[in-house]
Design a protein around this motif. Structure first.
Motif, short mmCIF file in Angstrom:
data_model
loop_
_atom_site.label_atom_id
_atom_site.label_comp_id
_atom_site.label_asym_id
_atom_site.label_seq_id
_atom_site.Cartn_x
_atom_site.Cartn_y
_atom_site.Cartn_z
N CYS A 296 -40.56 57.16 -12.99
CA CYS A 296 -39.97 57.28 -11.72
C CYS A 296 -39.01 56.07 -11.88
CB CYS A 296 -40.73 57.38 -10.43
SG CYS A 296 -39.88 57.04 -8.72
N SER A 297 -37.85 55.96 -11.43
CA SER A 297 -36.90 54.79 -11.48
C SER A 297 -37.23 53.88 -10.31
CB SER A 297 -35.47 55.12 -11.47
OG SER A 297 -34.97 55.96 -12.61
N PHE A 298 -38.10 54.25 -9.25
CA PHE A 298 -38.21 53.52 -8.14
C PHE A 298 -39.74 52.72 -8.35
CE2 PHE A 298 -34.77 55.83 -6.33
CZ PHE A 298 -34.02 54.87 -5.84
N CYS A 299 -40.58 53.80 -8.68
CA CYS A 299 -41.94 53.05 -8.77
C CYS A 299 -42.56 53.06 -10.00
CB CYS A 299 -42.94 53.95 -7.99
SG CYS A 299 -43.08 55.80 -8.24
N LYS B 297 -36.08 48.50 -3.33
CA LYS B 297 -35.87 47.11 -3.97
C LYS B 297 -36.53 47.18 -5.14
CE LYS B 297 -36.82 42.42 -3.10
NZ LYS B 297 -37.48 41.36 -2.21
N ARG B 298 -37.88 47.72 -5.49
CA ARG B 298 -38.83 47.93 -6.62
C ARG B 298 -37.73 48.43 -7.58
NH1 ARG B 298 -44.34 50.71 -5.53
NH2 ARG B 298 -42.94 52.34 -4.56
N GLY B 299 -37.05 49.54 -7.44
CA GLY B 299 -36.39 50.23 -8.57
C GLY B 299 -35.12 49.47 -8.98
N ILE B 300 -34.48 48.35 -8.16
CA ILE B 300 -33.31 47.77 -8.26
C ILE B 300 -33.92 46.38 -9.19
CG2 ILE B 300 -31.31 46.21 -7.51
CD1 ILE B 300 -31.49 48.32 -5.16
N LEU B 301 -34.82 45.87 -8.97
CA LEU B 301 -35.46 44.83 -9.74
C LEU B 301 -35.82 45.27 -10.94
CD1 LEU B 301 -37.67 42.91 -6.94
CD2 LEU B 301 -35.46 42.24 -8.04
N ASN B 302 -36.46 46.68 -11.08
CA ASN B 302 -36.65 47.01 -12.37
C ASN B 302 -35.65 47.09 -13.27
OD1 ASN B 302 -38.64 48.31 -14.24
ND2 ASN B 302 -37.38 49.93 -14.05
N LEU B 303 -34.44 47.69 -12.58
CA LEU B 303 -33.13 47.97 -13.41
C LEU B 303 -32.79 46.75 -14.18
CD1 LEU B 303 -30.63 49.19 -14.31
CD2 LEU B 303 -29.73 48.71 -11.98
N LYS B 304 -32.82 45.48 -13.27
CA LYS B 304 -32.20 44.23 -13.33
C LYS B 304 -33.17 43.50 -14.86
CE LYS B 304 -30.53 42.67 -9.12
NZ LYS B 304 -30.45 41.78 -8.13
N SER C 36 -33.15 53.95 -15.83
CA SER C 36 -32.91 53.70 -14.43
C SER C 36 -31.40 53.52 -14.22
CB SER C 36 -33.43 52.25 -14.09
OG SER C 36 -35.02 52.33 -13.99
N VAL C 37 -30.69 53.16 -15.58
CA VAL C 37 -29.17 53.48 -15.49
C VAL C 37 -28.74 54.64 -15.18
CG1 VAL C 37 -27.03 53.03 -16.74
CG2 VAL C 37 -29.02 51.17 -16.83
N ALA D 35 -23.36 48.01 -16.69
CA ALA D 35 -23.97 49.22 -17.20
C ALA D 35 -23.96 50.33 -16.57
CB ALA D 35 -25.25 49.10 -17.53
N LEU D 36 -23.82 50.00 -15.04
CA LEU D 36 -23.72 51.23 -13.93
C LEU D 36 -22.25 51.71 -13.89
CD1 LEU D 36 -25.99 49.54 -11.14
CD2 LEU D 36 -26.55 51.56 -12.35
N ALA D 37 -21.48 50.50 -14.08
CA ALA D 37 -19.93 51.16 -14.07
C ALA D 37 -19.65 52.09 -15.22
CB ALA D 37 -19.18 50.19 -14.02
N LYS D 38 -20.20 51.68 -16.34
CA LYS D 38 -19.94 52.32 -17.65
C LYS D 38 -20.30 53.70 -17.64
CE LYS D 38 -20.02 51.90 -22.64
NZ LYS D 38 -20.59 51.32 -23.91
N LYS D 39 -21.74 53.82 -17.28
CA LYS D 39 -22.28 55.21 -17.02
C LYS D 39 -21.59 56.05 -16.24
CE LYS D 39 -25.36 58.48 -17.88
NZ LYS D 39 -25.07 59.26 -19.36
N THR D 40 -21.25 55.47 -15.01
CA THR D 40 -20.58 56.12 -14.11
C THR D 40 -19.11 56.72 -14.43
OG1 THR D 40 -21.54 54.84 -12.05
CG2 THR D 40 -19.79 56.07 -11.36
N ALA D 41 -18.36 55.71 -14.95
CA ALA D 41 -17.03 56.30 -15.66
C ALA D 41 -17.30 57.54 -16.38
CB ALA D 41 -16.38 54.97 -16.12
#
Length: 255
Positions: free
Chosen positions: A16-19, A93-100, A107-108, A151-157
Motif C-alpha cells: 500500500c502506497s500509504f501505509c 502524509k505517510r504515503g507522501i513521505l514514503n515517496l520522498k 508509489s510513483v 518522477a510524478l510529472a514524467k509518469k503522469t505525462a
C-alpha cells in the motif's frame, strides 16, 4: 487472480502506497489497501474552492478564505486551475513521505494514476501541450537525492499521452522551506524565485500542466504560472497528490 498475476504478486509483492501493508497485485497501478481506502479523504467527492481546488470545510462556500481575500485585495491568480487527488492529513502524509524518502516506483505509479484521474475529472476538456514539474530546492536534493515531483510529472505525462518537458524551470534564487511560513510569507518567499531554463519560444501559445507533490496555499503553483504566462503560455493548469482543507470561509463567498 490469474496465474500470471499470482506469479507477479509472489515475486514482486505490492505494498500500500500509504501505509506499506502488503496487498495483492493491482492491475490499475493504484496500490492502496482497503483500510487506507476508508481513511484517505479523496478530493473528488468534496466541495472544493473554485479557484485553488482545495476542499472546503463548509460546503456552502464557493471559495476558500485565502482565495476570497486575495480576490478582494486584487492579488492576481495566474494559474487556470488546480486539482489534487487527496486531502493532506496524517493518513496521506505517510504515503507522501514514503515517496520522498523511499523512492518507491510503486508509489510513483499510485500517485501518478490518482493525479491523472483528477486531471481527467477536473480538466477533461483541456488539451495539454506539455507536462512539467516544480523544480526541487537545491538543499532538498542534497538531502534526499530524489525529485519526486519530476518522477510524478514524467509518469503522469505517459498516462495522459502528453509530452513531458523536463527542467522547464530553474530556481533563480534559493528559498526557505514553505512549510515554515505563513500564507503571506510563502508568497513573498517565492516572488522572483523561478525562471525558465530554456528558450521561451518553446512555450509560446502552449497549454501546460505543472505537477507537484503537495499544494497548500497555491503560492508555488501561482509563481510558476506567472513565469509561464509572462513568457507567452496560453494557459497553465496545476495538479498535486494532496492539498490542505480550508476550514473557514467568508459570508460573501457563500453560493
Amino acid at each position: 487472480m490469474n496465474i500470471l498475476s499470482r506469479l507477479v504478486n509472489l515475486v514482486y509483492p505490492s505494498k500500500c502506497s500509504f501505509c506499506g501493508k502488503l496487498i495483492s497485485f493491482q492491475k490499475s497501478g493504484i496500490n492502496i489497501c482497503s483500510e487506507c481506502m476508508d481513511k484517505i479523504k479523496f478530493c473528488a467527492s468534496r466541495k472544493r474552492c473554485k479557484v485553488c481546488g482545495t476542499p472546503l470545510g463548509n460546503p456552502r462556500y464557493r471559495f476558500c478564505q485565502s482565495c476570497f481575500r486575495k480576490a478582494k485585495s486584487n492579488i492576481c491568480t495566474y494559474y487556470n486551475g488546480i486539482t489534487a487527488a487527496v486531502e493532506y492529513d496524517r493518513n496521506s502524509k505517510r504515503g507522501i513521505l514514503n515517496l520522498k524518502h523511499a523512492r518507491s516506483l510503486s508509489s510513483v505509479n499510485t500517485f501518478s494514476n490518482l493525479i491523472t484521474a483528477m486531471v481527467k475529472n477536473d480538466f477533461g476538456g483541456v488539451n495539454f501541450d506539455y507536462i512539467t514539474a516544480i523544480p526541487p530546492r537545491r538543499q532538498r536534493m542534497k538531502e534526499i537525492g530524489f525529485d519526486q515531483s519530476g518522477a510524478l510529472a514524467k509518469k503522469t505525462a505517459k498516462l495522459l499521452s502528453v509530452k513531458y518537458y523536463p527542467n522547464l524551470f530553474k530556481r533563480i534564487r534559493q528559498t526557505s522551506k514553505q512549510t515554515d511560513l505563513s500564507s503571506f510569507e510563502r508568497q513573498q518567499n517565492l516572488n522572483g524565485a523561478f525562471g525558465l531554463k530554456g528558450n521561451s519560444d518553446n512555450i509560446q501559445g502552449k497549454t501546460i500542466l505543472v505537477i507537484d507533490d503537495v499544494t497548500t496555499t497555491g503560492a508555488t503553483f501561482n509563481e510558476c504560472a506567472r513565469v509561464l504566462k509572462l513568457s507567452g503560455a496560453k494557459a497553465v493548469y496545476c495538479a498535486a497528490i494532496a492539498t490542505t482543507e480550508k476550514n473557514n470561509g467568508d459570508r460573501d463567498s457563500v453560493t
